[in-house]
Design a protein around this motif. Structure first.
Motif, short mmCIF file in Angstrom:
data_model
loop_
_atom_site.label_atom_id
_atom_site.label_comp_id
_atom_site.label_asym_id
_atom_site.label_seq_id
_atom_site.Cartn_x
_atom_site.Cartn_y
_atom_site.Cartn_z
N GLY A 184 26.07 86.04 38.16
CA GLY A 184 25.47 87.19 38.98
C GLY A 184 25.10 88.19 38.22
O GLY A 184 24.84 89.21 38.63
N LYS A 199 18.66 103.08 31.65
CA LYS A 199 18.70 101.10 31.70
C LYS A 199 18.87 100.81 30.97
O LYS A 199 19.61 99.70 30.72
CB LYS A 199 16.85 100.48 32.05
N LYS A 234 31.21 91.45 46.10
CA LYS A 234 30.33 92.13 45.23
C LYS A 234 30.58 93.62 44.42
O LYS A 234 31.45 94.57 45.18
CB LYS A 234 29.49 92.28 46.40
N ARG A 294 29.33 96.59 42.08
CA ARG A 294 28.49 97.77 41.49
C ARG A 294 29.54 99.01 40.46
O ARG A 294 30.21 99.32 41.15
CB ARG A 294 28.41 98.04 43.20
N SER A 330 27.38 101.53 38.81
CA SER A 330 26.46 102.89 38.49
C SER A 330 27.25 103.96 38.24
O SER A 330 28.31 104.15 38.16
CB SER A 330 26.50 103.18 40.61
N GLU A 358 22.50 98.17 30.59
CA GLU A 358 22.25 96.87 29.74
C GLU A 358 23.74 96.75 28.93
O GLU A 358 23.94 95.30 28.35
CB GLU A 358 20.91 96.76 29.39
N GLY A 407 24.85 90.96 36.29
CA GLY A 407 23.03 91.91 35.54
C GLY A 407 22.61 92.91 36.45
O GLY A 407 24.10 93.30 36.98
N VAL A 408 21.59 93.71 36.03
CA VAL A 408 21.27 95.05 36.96
C VAL A 408 20.13 95.33 37.10
O VAL A 408 19.04 94.27 37.65
CB VAL A 408 20.63 95.77 35.27
N LYS A 409 20.72 95.70 38.22
CA LYS A 409 19.59 95.76 39.40
C LYS A 409 19.72 96.99 40.23
O LYS A 409 21.11 97.50 40.79
CB LYS A 409 20.17 94.38 40.29
N ASP A 410 18.87 97.74 40.77
CA ASP A 410 18.48 98.83 41.59
C ASP A 410 19.88 100.11 40.82
O ASP A 410 20.52 100.60 41.67
CB ASP A 410 19.20 98.76 42.87
N GLU A 411 19.11 100.20 39.80
CA GLU A 411 19.64 101.16 39.43
C GLU A 411 21.39 101.00 38.76
O GLU A 411 21.84 102.02 39.31
CB GLU A 411 19.01 102.40 39.13
#
Length: 525
Positions: A89, A66, A131, A133, A135, A70, A91-95
């Protein structure tokens, strides 16, 4: 003819003398030991012999990921703004870090390239709808955890060293756990507090436009956060501060922290490196009259008013500390911040009485073993058996001196290794004496039989001991904790027994033969 070179005589004298010197502190009183230099210290006793504390820690891997994500958010925001990209939008969502890139396909390609340049080891995907993403895959997460664990081990070792604990054991266990053993520390409370403090210090400006009452009701502006203070209020209630999220000065620029006094109150003085000093000076110069919050592990230590520019790159942390509290805070700040918080899974205390019983049992076993070996060798080999007994005692001195010289910690398995060494130490003498008997039976003279016994048995002695040393090396390489202690004791015992059997026993036999000129070998046939 039996002959003993002068250089061998000098070597025996040098090695035995060194063994006596390094073993001597083990016979001294505690007061005398404390005045000795660091390189000349007695054997340290492990947790199972002198008592102490056993702690099992676990890194919070979820928090580690986390925090990393961040940090990625801030990096991505800077990269997109540098390219003048429009997005929403973030930010952090679902790792993962997510955002929506506004614009056409070219804008999405530019965003992907900009993010890839600043975050090379992450999985980055931008779909047709914009979108974004970001990860981390399994390999990247494993590398992240490995780095965090190595850093945590080093920081914990620094903190424990500054506590003054002698011979602590700090080892990793599994993928994200650490075992800490602190011999002599019967009350682990302070050690636990020092070890477990993340010590992540940052400097933030207070949000002067938002009241604490509004923040407590949930009305916190996007760029601010509500943090609890370390000090209680006048009536013992919790204190809160509304702090800007932006980090003005990061704790990573801290190079030193020391406990001191300010108007008879314990405080902690700190000093930044050159870059941190310039940043700190600029922040204080541009914000005179505002309050600068010193945040430690998401709690506000203090929020002093900036009365003027502080250009020397140093300052003082006040917060109602006790003398011990100021010492501990300075200690953890000097050692650096942990990469993530840790959880204490297990905590055990081993009483000194249990350790004393173990030492007593170990001493009894050692003395009984030594006595039985001495009696057996004297009965089986007569005068030469007594020579082997002298070599055995010298072997014990060399073993204790060697363990003391390398700063080893003696544990219960280590005592088992010493007892085992006593039995194995006379093996070489048995091989040599049996070879002498065979040579006498074959018609050789006494001196020729003695020479042949030492010369022809050496290859067998060497081979037998090398295989044991290999086993000890494997135990040390793949074992941990007490197993390694056993391996070290066993390996040193093997080396010292080879030396005493081949050199010390031979020297005694040489001196006896030179003086007596025997016509009969004093070995029971």
């Amino acid at each position: 003819m039996l002959y003993f070179q002068k250089w061998k005589l000098a070597l025996v004298a040098l090695v035995v003398g060194a063994g006596l010197v390094f073993a001597a502190p083990n016979l001294m009183s505690r007061d005398k030991r404390d005045s000795l230099p660091d390189w000349w210290q007695p054997l340290s006793l492990g947790l199972d012999l002198q008592g102490g504390s056993h702690l099992l820690l676990e890194l919070n891997t979820g928090e580690l990921l986390k925090d990393r994500l961040e940090g990625v958010v801030d990096v991505v925001r800077g990269a997109l703004r540098a390219e003048r990209m429009r997005y929403t939008g973030l930010g952090v969502k679902d790792e993962a870090v997510v955002a929506t890139i506004l614009g056409d396909e070219a804008a999405r390609a530019t965003a992907r390239k900009a993010v890839r340049n600043v975050i090379p080891n992450a999985d980055i995907d931008v779909d047709a709808e914009g979108k974004l993403r970001i990860s981390y895959g399994e390999k990247a997460r494993a590398e992240m955890l490995e780095g965090a664990l190595s850093t945590t081990l080093e920081i914990i070792r620094k903190r424990i060293d500054e506590l003054g604990t002698r011979e602590p054991s700090i080892q990793r266990q599994g993928a994200n756990r650490i075992v800490v053993q602190l011999p002599g520390v019967s009350d682990p409370k302070r050690a636990r507090e020092v070890i477990g403090k993340t010590a992540r210090m940052t400097f933030h400006l207070l949000d002067g436009e938002t009241s604490v009452q509004d923040a407590l009701k949930g009305r916190v502006p996007p760029g601010s956060m509500l943090l609890e203070g370390m000090d209680a209020g006048a009536k013992g209630q919790k204190t809160y501060y509304v702090v800007r999220k932006k980090v003005e000065v990061a704790g990573e620029h801290l190079v030193d922290a020391q406990p001191t006094f300010d108007q008879s109150r314990p405080v902690v003085s700190f000093r930044f490196d050159a870059l941190g000093g310039r940043i700190f000076g600029k922040v204080t110069q541009e914000n005179v009259g505002r309050n600068l919050a010193i945040v430690l592990d998401n709690k506000v230590v203090s929020a002093p008013n900036i009365r003027g520019p502080i250009m020397q790159g140093s300052g003082v942390i006040t917060g109602g500390f006790t003398v011990q509290g100021a010492n501990d805070l300075a200690l953890v700040l000097r050692s650096g911040a942990l990469p993530t918080s840790i959880t204490f899974l297990e905590e055990r205390s081993v009483g000194p009485s249990l350790g004393a019983d173990s030492i007593k049992a170990g001493m009894i076993a050692s003395l009984v073993g030594l006595g039985l070996v001495i009696v057996f060798m004297a009965a089986a080999y007569g005068l030469f058996g007594l020579f082997a007994d002298v070599a055995l005692i010298v072997n014990m001195v060399l073993l204790i001196g060697g363990l003391s010289g390398i700063g080893a910690t003696l544990t219960l398995p280590g005592i088992a290794g010493i007892v085992l060494t006593m039995g194995m130490a006379v093996d070489a003498n048995v091989l040599i004496y049996e070879r002498m008997r065979e040579e006498v039976r074959n018609g050789r003279s006494v001196l020729s039989s003695i020479e042949a016994g030492f010369g022809r048995a050496f290859a067998t002695i060497f081979d037998a001991n090398i295989t044991t040393l290999v086993a000890g090396a494997l135990l040390y390489q793949f074992g941990s904790g007490p197993v390694r202690g056993f391996a070290v004791t066993l390996s040193l015992g093997i080396l010292s027994s080879m030396f005493t059997a081949v050199m010390v026993t031979r020297l005694q036999v040489y001196l006896w033969a030179r003086r007596k000129r025997p016509s009969v070998l004093p070995l029971p046939v």
